[in-house]
Enzyme design. Structure first.
Site: not given
Ligand code: SAH
Length: 455
Positions: A76, A82, A85, A163, A287, A385, A412
């Protein structure tokens, strides 16, 4: 006072040895920690110190003396501007290795669990174009629209044409909006003044059905040239199933308002995870990486090891995706979730899939689970979760009182997971194996699933 070995404005040689929570490289100068953005473990760098704090410093790369073997050229062009990422400049197999290390070290340091089996991270074969949801902020600069993503740590927008982690269709959507706004001189929202019309464009796409939903978030009711915009979108992108206007007139960072108006087609799109069907509206949670969600849920199914006779609790169930997945092989599943809307979706999704052995409760897990236990409900298998902050201790204590054979923990955030595994260990639940799953390639996010058994 001990003298710091580094000084602001001065240059130093640095060997990068580790990676921080936001993807920055970490090295040591005489034992003193230095964080460097864009640095990769095993880089040899010349850096300049930009900030020297009491216990650590921040540096910037002046020269890469010897690049790490794991350093690659990102695909990218705006990756350094940005905020999306953080680690696209790191070779994908090594990204997975780093994530495994993060999990292992959290479990050992915070969880105080030794010799636990941590599997290699389950990554993607093609770690690009995986996101099914994109939200692009819009602003104006010198009379021209800018659509893209926020620049790292700011609210300035970086123009994005395509993107690499989003579905291809977004390129077309962005292009149409940019042209249309500039051509018709429609105003974009200005965060400072609170004026201007178009705030965000949000897209949701199903990789399974091809359905595309476009949500136009506006600061006000009327969109000038609305019909023309809708006509242009549907004539150029036939796979559009739904165009919705969402009105958000509040001065807030929250993207979506409460009011939705369908401008074209259906107010929902259909997506699948495995054989299960889901209807998704602009406000529903779903998700974002459907490929890896399937991998994660298959693991949940394996770890739950159901025979058809079990009562299962799915705590923090969201729209009931894991609950419905497991209900296919359980006697009964109870889902618990704090957001009322999500439970409404969960019930509708159960009906949509003809699943009648799942029941959902709205409320805080720390209130609802003890209540259900007092009522005499017991679980054979429990799935949790939780959000990033992990489980409330009362939830873990009540789970232990229910004496399920197994607990499956989906997390997470490795640090809170490790804390909770330690608590569960003390409550008699042994961590048997840990499987990280890469849901968000090129970012530092790390999803983990754990199998625990009653000792
Ligand atoms: N299991 C779901 C989503 C998990 S995300 C899936 O796979 O899609 C975590 C969920 O926990 C969110 O839906 C959030 O709304 C919910 N949540 C947060 N705090 C909670 C609490 N105290 N009690 C119950 N649910 C909570």
């Amino acid at each position: 006072m001990i003298n710091k070995p580094v000084e602001k404005g001065k240059k130093y040689e640095l060997k990068v040895v580790d990676i921080g929570n936001s993807g920055e490289g970490i090295g040591k100068i005489q034992g003193f920690t230095v964080f460097v953005e864009g640095a990769v473990p095993e880089d040899k760098l010349l850096i300049e110190i930009t900030k020297a704090k009491k216990t650590y410093a921040i540096g910037k790369i002046i020269k890469i003396e010897k690049p790490s073997p794991y350093r690659i050229k990102p695909i990218c062009d705006v990756v350094h501007k940005c905020g999306g990422c953080q680690i696209q400049h790191i070779d994908y197999p090594y990204q997975l290795q780093l994530k495994k290390n993060i999990v292992k070290s959290a479990v050992e340091r915070i969880g105080k669990l030794e010799n636990v089996l941590v599997h290699d991270v389950l990554g993607m074969d093609e770690p690009y174009k995986y996101r099914n949801k994109a939200q692009f902020p819009i602003s104006m600069e010198k009379g021209c629209s800018i659509i893209g993503f926020y620049r790292k740590g700011t609210h300035k927008i970086v123009n994005i044409k395509n993107c690499k982690i989003q579905h291809d269709i977004n390129d077309k959507v962005l292009n149409i909006f940019k042209k249309f706004i500039d051509e018709k001189k429609i105003s974009a929202y200005d965060e400072k003044s609170g004026r201007g019309l178009i705030r965000h464009v949000l897209t949701r796409v199903s990789y399974a059905t091809g359905d595309l939903m476009i949500v136009i978030i506006t600061n006000g009711k009327n969109i000038k040239f609305k019909n023309e915009l809708v006509d242009r979108l549907i004539s150029e992108i036939p796979q559009i199933k739904s165009i919705v206007q969402n009105i958000n007139t509040k001065k807030t960072n929250v993207i979506l308002g409460n009011q939705c108006k369908t401008l074209y087609g259906s107010d929902k799109i259909v997506d699948y995870i495995g054989d299960l069907k889901f209807e998704i509206s602009p406000l529903s949670f779903f998700q974002v990486n459907p490929f890896q969600t399937k991998v994660l849920y298959d693991k949940a199914m394996e770890y739950a090891n159901l025979t058809g006779n079990e009562t299962v609790f799915d705590i923090y169930c969201g729209i009931g995706t894991i609950s419905l997945f497991l209900a296919q092989r359980a006697k009964k599943v109870y889902g618990i979730e704090v957001i009322e809307e999500a439970i409404k979706d969960a019930n509708e999704n159960a009906k949509l899939n003809n699943i009648d052995n799942a029941e959902f409760f709205v409320g805080k897990a720390e209130k609802v689970v003890p209540k259900l236990y007092k009522k005499g409900l017991k679980a054979d298998v429990v799935v949790v979760d939780p959000p990033r902050k992990g489980c409330e201790k009362t939830v873990l204590e009540t789970i232990a009182k229910m004496e399920p054979k197994r607990v499956v923990y989906v997390s997470c955030k490795p640090s809170t997971l490790a804390r909770d595994l330690k608590i569960l260990d003390e409550l008699g639940y042994e961590t048997v194996e840990i499987q990280p799953v890469d849901m968000f390639p090129h970012t530092m996010h790390c999803e983990v699933i754990v199998k625990l058994e009653k000792q």
